[in-house]
Design an enzyme around this catalytic site. Structure first.
Site, PDB file in Angstrom:
ATOM      1  N   SER A   1     -21.555 -17.683   8.888  1.00  0.00           N
ATOM      2  CA  SER A   1     -22.813 -17.278   8.264  1.00  0.00           C
ATOM      3  C   SER A   1     -23.573 -18.460   7.670  1.00  0.00           C
ATOM      4  CB  SER A   1     -22.558 -16.229   7.184  1.00  0.00           C
ATOM      5  OG  SER A   1     -22.046 -16.826   6.023  1.00  0.00           O
TER       6      SER A   1
ATOM      7  N   LYS B   1     -22.849 -18.527  -0.020  1.00  0.00           N
ATOM      8  CA  LYS B   1     -24.215 -18.429   0.489  1.00  0.00           C
ATOM      9  C   LYS B   1     -25.138 -19.312  -0.336  1.00  0.00           C
ATOM     10  CE  LYS B   1     -23.694 -14.769   3.361  1.00  0.00           C
ATOM     11  NZ  LYS B   1     -22.191 -14.861   3.308  1.00  0.00           N
TER      12      LYS B   1
END
Lengths: 190, 190
Positions: free
Chosen positions: B112, B149
């Site tokens: 990701s 993230k």
DNA sequence: TTGTCTGGCGAACGTTCGTTCGCTATACTT
DNA sequence: AAGTATAGCGAACGAACGTTCGCCAGACAA
């Protein structure tokens, strides 16, 4: 003052002085006022595996300058559990560099390897070599210039493939020589 | 036997013993048969900047265990010149890790964050923190799971943004807590 | 050839090293 | 309350430390 706190002070000394302190210096560091107190402190730390002594009584660190804990996995896709238990510790230098004398760092410019996770500003660890396996990332001199690309083969001939669709593979026409193989990548966020 | 060769032997001792050798040990290492020869050797190396001495005459390395040369730039896009002159040397550990006690490594799973150059198998250096600046990559606990993230803000509320178009941003609904900030990335090719 | 400089040698010196000893104070157990 | 174990103290010890000395052999310049 606990033994562990004192051990930290001793290792801090090692990190800043590149050597372990003498017993007299540990007295200064810890505030203890006799060498025998230090002697007993070192004995306890040594018994518990926090320090070592060499043949002559001088103390040594058990874990090397620069070791760092590996804590676990982080699932970068879907959140998962990262347990707070330390799995292991490693020294980054030793982890990354096998042969120090033939290795060097290069700072990356450009984005032709971005799909391989190598972006501008990264440091790559290059190990001198005049050949490499297909699929390895190499530093090569091709037709008079230096570049970093995947090494590929076609019909027995080597060529260089970028990891970015915006760039074309390089097929050597004049000269081609591998200078180094990329063994690792290091990036620091500031 | 040149002085530089002997210096290498001394540094090899340091790397394997985590301390510098005594003059008597340097005699063994180099084959010299008097301490005065060692004394003069050390004097020469010290004068030329290859070693240091501390206040008590004991020798110290000038460059730390684990230093590695930085050679230059490699243009990953268009081939350019990477001169063979060493620009500087750094110790990777010190370069990457500011606060050793609050830092740890996590191995990356998933893709990701691939557009940020962080791919599966990489090690990220995480520094414990309970807050971070917008745009930094964080390890966070969100709605009961852990993830890595970009930290972004919208209308004063934090949310997490992946670096991969195949994934959606995460807007915390239940709980949200920053655990660490990503300070670096390390990748090793095997 | 003669003089100068340098690297190495063996021996001796004073300092600092880790270690050990006898002792005291505190904490915990019986 | 008495007994035991532990941490710390100051003083002393032999061993190992870096340093210095006088001497010698080889290299190089005058």
């Amino acid at each position: 003052m606990t033994d562990i706190t004192n051990r930290r002070k001793i290792l801090d000394f090692y990190r800043s002085h590149y050597r372990m302190p003498s017993y007299a210096e540990i007295m200064d560091i810890t505030g203890l006022r006799s060498k025998d107190s230090v002697f007993k402190l070192v004995g306890r730390l040594s018994r518990d595996g926090y320090l070592r002594k060499d043949r002559r009584g001088r103390i040594l660190p058990t874990s090397v300058l620069g070791e760092i804990k590996i804590l676990g996995l982080v699932e970068a896709g879907i959140p998962s559990v990262a347990e707070e238990e330390s799995i292991d510790t490693i020294a980054l230098d030793e982890y990354l560099i096998k042969d120090r004398d033939s290795s060097y760092l290069l700072r990356v410019k450009g984005d032709s390897m971005k799909d391989a996770g190598i972006v501008e500003g990264d440091l790559v660890i290059a190990e001198r070599a005049d050949n490499a396996k297909e699929g390895e990332i190499v530093i090569a001199e091709v037709d008079g210039g230096w570049t970093m690309k995947y090494l590929r083969m076609k019909k027995g001939q080597p060529y260089l493939e970028p990891a970015n669709e915006a760039y074309e593979p390089i097929y050597p026409t004049d000269s081609f020589a591998i200078s180094a193989v990329v063994r690792g990548v290091v990036r620091k966020y500031t």
